[in-house]
Design a protein around this motif. Structure first.
Motif, PDB file in Angstrom:
ATOM      1  N   UNK A 102      17.399  -6.075   2.457  1.00  0.00           N
ATOM      2  CA  UNK A 102      16.169  -5.418   2.504  1.00  0.00           C
ATOM      3  C   UNK A 102      15.902  -3.551   2.770  1.00  0.00           C
ATOM      4  N   UNK A 103      15.295  -3.026   2.453  1.00  0.00           N
ATOM      5  CA  UNK A 103      15.229  -1.534   2.576  1.00  0.00           C
ATOM      6  C   UNK A 103      13.646  -1.085   2.425  1.00  0.00           C
ATOM      7  N   UNK A 104      13.423  -0.218   3.362  1.00  0.00           N
ATOM      8  CA  UNK A 104      12.056   0.332   3.579  1.00  0.00           C
ATOM      9  C   UNK A 104      11.885   1.435   2.679  1.00  0.00           C
ATOM     10  N   UNK A 105      12.915   2.240   2.285  1.00  0.00           N
ATOM     11  CA  UNK A 105      12.760   3.389   1.385  1.00  0.00           C
ATOM     12  C   UNK A 105      14.015   2.919   0.382  1.00  0.00           C
ATOM     13  N   UNK A 106      13.668   2.381  -1.135  1.00  0.00           N
ATOM     14  CA  UNK A 106      14.755   2.193  -1.873  1.00  0.00           C
ATOM     15  C   UNK A 106      15.554   3.522  -2.267  1.00  0.00           C
ATOM     16  N   UNK A 107      16.710   3.552  -2.905  1.00  0.00           N
ATOM     17  CA  UNK A 107      17.379   4.579  -3.309  1.00  0.00           C
ATOM     18  C   UNK A 107      16.747   5.608  -4.340  1.00  0.00           C
ATOM     19  N   UNK A 108      16.361   4.787  -5.032  1.00  0.00           N
ATOM     20  CA  UNK A 108      15.556   5.433  -6.243  1.00  0.00           C
ATOM     21  C   UNK A 108      14.339   6.425  -5.823  1.00  0.00           C
ATOM     22  N   UNK A 109      13.712   5.650  -4.938  1.00  0.00           N
ATOM     23  CA  UNK A 109      12.490   6.265  -4.438  1.00  0.00           C
ATOM     24  C   UNK A 109      13.174   7.402  -3.524  1.00  0.00           C
ATOM     25  N   UNK A 113      11.701  11.181  -4.219  1.00  0.00           N
ATOM     26  CA  UNK A 113      10.102  11.433  -3.389  1.00  0.00           C
ATOM     27  C   UNK A 113      10.729  11.439  -1.974  1.00  0.00           C
ATOM     28  N   UNK A 114      11.968  11.429  -1.669  1.00  0.00           N
ATOM     29  CA  UNK A 114      12.472  11.662  -0.053  1.00  0.00           C
ATOM     30  C   UNK A 114      12.261  10.543   0.753  1.00  0.00           C
ATOM     31  N   UNK A 115      12.524  10.576   1.866  1.00  0.00           N
ATOM     32  CA  UNK A 115      12.443   9.567   2.806  1.00  0.00           C
ATOM     33  C   UNK A 115      11.230   9.335   3.955  1.00  0.00           C
ATOM     34  N   UNK A 116       9.966  10.064   3.349  1.00  0.00           N
ATOM     35  CA  UNK A 116       9.050   9.881   4.339  1.00  0.00           C
ATOM     36  C   UNK A 116       8.259   8.426   4.092  1.00  0.00           C
ATOM     37  N   UNK A 117       8.402   7.727   5.379  1.00  0.00           N
ATOM     38  CA  UNK A 117       7.928   6.401   5.272  1.00  0.00           C
ATOM     39  C   UNK A 117       6.362   6.333   4.791  1.00  0.00           C
ATOM     40  N   UNK A 118       5.795   7.311   5.595  1.00  0.00           N
ATOM     41  CA  UNK A 118       4.517   7.310   5.293  1.00  0.00           C
ATOM     42  C   UNK A 118       3.919   7.424   3.969  1.00  0.00           C
ATOM     43  N   UNK A 119       4.599   8.086   3.218  1.00  0.00           N
ATOM     44  CA  UNK A 119       4.423   8.470   1.626  1.00  0.00           C
ATOM     45  C   UNK A 119       4.417   7.420   0.864  1.00  0.00           C
ATOM     46  N   UNK A 120       5.659   6.764   1.204  1.00  0.00           N
ATOM     47  CA  UNK A 120       5.976   5.402   0.522  1.00  0.00           C
ATOM     48  C   UNK A 120       4.889   4.284   0.915  1.00  0.00           C
ATOM     49  N   UNK A 121       4.365   4.172   2.040  1.00  0.00           N
ATOM     50  CA  UNK A 121       3.324   3.199   2.619  1.00  0.00           C
ATOM     51  C   UNK A 121       2.148   3.629   1.846  1.00  0.00           C
ATOM     52  N   UNK A 122       1.967   4.762   1.731  1.00  0.00           N
ATOM     53  CA  UNK A 122       0.675   5.184   1.187  1.00  0.00           C
ATOM     54  C   UNK A 122       0.533   5.156  -0.376  1.00  0.00           C
ATOM     55  N   UNK A 123       1.665   5.240  -1.151  1.00  0.00           N
ATOM     56  CA  UNK A 123       1.829   4.922  -2.649  1.00  0.00           C
ATOM     57  C   UNK A 123       1.738   3.275  -2.682  1.00  0.00           C
ATOM     58  N   UNK A 124       2.368   2.739  -1.963  1.00  0.00           N
ATOM     59  CA  UNK A 124       2.520   1.058  -2.124  1.00  0.00           C
ATOM     60  C   UNK A 124       0.974   0.734  -1.866  1.00  0.00           C
ATOM     61  N   UNK A 125       0.338   1.181  -0.908  1.00  0.00           N
ATOM     62  CA  UNK A 125      -0.978   0.793  -0.606  1.00  0.00           C
ATOM     63  C   UNK A 125      -1.782   1.214  -2.219  1.00  0.00           C
ATOM     64  N   UNK A 126      -2.040   2.256  -2.506  1.00  0.00           N
ATOM     65  CA  UNK A 126      -2.654   2.769  -3.656  1.00  0.00           C
ATOM     66  C   UNK A 126      -2.502   1.857  -4.864  1.00  0.00           C
TER      67      UNK A 126
END
Length: 182
Positions: A102-109, A113-126
């Motif tokens: 399990x990973x919060x930020x996949x390697x390709x992301x 796109x960097x390691x910002x969890x909130x950016x990842x969360x926002x894109x996943x939500x969208x």
């Protein structure tokens, strides 16, 4: 029964196709017996069943005919239970593949796109919102449209499935412009 895996721990495409086909037939028969519906399975009504449960939190929803329909529908309840099976089956499959991490930020992301969890969360939500909108427009989810609709040679499901693939390719090119097999 031992299923032969490929070098990276995945099932061979033919084995997976046969298993999915057999499960498709089994769920079709099961759904017809349990929920008195004679059309292929999906999970959209299960999500609608969860949404309908909010009628207890938001009392004004109780009179909504769509909420009432999904709360009293046997098919919606069966699909709600199926959601748990999907989650459990995915977990068991991941653990058995020996590749589960399990990973919060996949390697390709992270690479693009960097390691910002909130950016990842926002894109996943969208992305989830867009998937829900697409499900509404296609009158069903990718599971029902592709796995079942194509098996029944449904023209509407074939068009919806083609649109899902095209949209997926476009989004992948936008999110990961330089990724690929080169």
């Amino acid at each position: 029964m031992k299923i032969k895996l490929t070098q990276n721990g995945e099932w061979h495409w033919l084995t997976g196709g046969i298993v999915v086909s057999l499960l498709s037939i089994a769920t079709y028969v099961l759904f017809e017996k349990l929920s008195y519906k004679d059309y292929p399975f999906g999970i959209t009504a299960g999500v609608a069943y969860i949404a309908a449960s909010f009628k207890y939190v938001f009392v004004s929803l109780a009179d909504n005919p769509v909420i009432q329909k999904n709360w009293t529908s046997p098919a919606a309840f069966v699909e709600f239970i199926m959601l748990f099976g999907i989650i459990l089956g995915a977990y068991i499959g991941a653990k058995r593949s020996k590749n589960y991490s399990p990973e919060v930020i996949p390697a390709v992301w992270e690479k693009y796109h960097g390691t910002n969890v909130w950016k990842r969360f926002g894109v996943v939500l969208l992305g989830g919102f867009c998937l829900g909108l697409g499900t509404m427009l296609a009158v069903g989810c990718t599971t029902g449209n592709i796995l079942q609709g194509w098996a029944h040679l449904s023209l509407g499901s074939m068009v919806a499935g083609a649109c899902f693939f095209i949209a997926g390719i476009i989004v992948a090119k936008l999110l990961y412009p330089k990724a690929g097999g080169r």
